[in-house]
Design an enzyme around this catalytic site. Sequence first.
Site, PDB file in Angstrom:
ATOM      1  CD  GLU A  47       2.553  77.380  83.326  1.00 48.67           C
ATOM      2  OE1 GLU A  47       2.647  78.267  83.574  1.00 48.67           O
ATOM      3  OE2 GLU A  47       1.948  77.318  84.541  1.00 48.67           O
ATOM      4  CE  LYS A 132       1.244  81.372  81.198  1.00 44.10           C
ATOM      5  NZ  LYS A 132       1.397  81.396  82.793  1.00 44.10           N
ATOM      6  CB  CYS A 166      -0.334  78.678  83.592  1.00 43.41           C
ATOM      7  SG  CYS A 166      -0.360  78.727  85.461  1.00 43.41           S
TER       8      CYS A 166
END
Length: 346
Positions: A47, A132, A166
């Site tokens: 990430e 994200k 994540c």
Amino acid sequence: MSSLPRVRVAAAHAAPVLLDKTATTEKAVALIEEAARHGAQVIAFPETYIPAFPVWAALWAPIYNHDLFEAMVENSLVVPGPEVARIAAAARRHGVCVSIGISERSTVSAGCIWNSNLLIGEDGTLLNHHRKLVPTFYEKLVWSPGDGQGLRVADTRFGRIGGLICGENTNPLARFALMAQGEQIHVSSWPPMWPTRKPAGDGRNFDNVAANRIRASAHSFEAKAFGIVCASFMDKAMRDFLVGRDPSVAEIVDQTPRGVSMFIDPTGMPVGDTQQNEEGIAYADFDLNRCIEPKQFHDVVGYYNRFDVFSLGVERRRHTPVAWSGTEQADFPHILDEDAVLARQA
């Protein structure tokens, strides 16, 4: 007999060169070369590997982090841009597929950044660009929310590859959106650590290692897909930078579990290498034919669903601040001819 690919995959369990996009890009290129030499065909990075994961957002209130936010913005990448081009060239040179987390910089805002992931094909083309959907917990102090444009699975020579960043791997609808596109390899990318409390010894701290293993295994089990779990690594330079800035955080930094990089098979079981407390590249071999048999038991995007009862819609439009109307666009900048302007006014 099925003839799906057998693929060697790699997870770069690596530290960035903290808040240095150029040096971290060069390190990523070197890791791609090393993994390719060891036969890897799909290579995953953590990430926001470039330029770093902002652990400081968990350690100090935002009023103390203005300089770090400015450094994060300055070292975030524009897509497309020179750093992305360097990574794409390495992927093309070695004939590998690369999944890499970046902090992405907006082209229309001086301070807007996203937590993004790029999937680059073996010919150097950008196969997917995902932002994200929801920054998690203290990440909201750093990144803007993304959109659904990147909820895609890429059909490559090495299999159908998707991924989430994540905490998105806890979102059942985002995961289902990828399952429903025939995902065979799922890349989940993670930070080097995830502090949520000061260490207290009462068992109340969030165990990111156990949580990530549960999430990755659950997705692989439900999707009947292989999983690449790739976490970043906190090296001595990053640790010393944080503790040097504020020695009171040493206990938190040193006692929060480090992220784990590992691999999961379609039954939810670990396969291949595991990396945690040392920097390096983990490897595994995936036989995608093993995705087929478990579908007999539970195929949640096939017979083991009730499409007459359940439905899912996904909005894929990329968010922009302005929707322009009209067909004519002015071509600026203009070089103004003073004599011509005066003549028109006469």
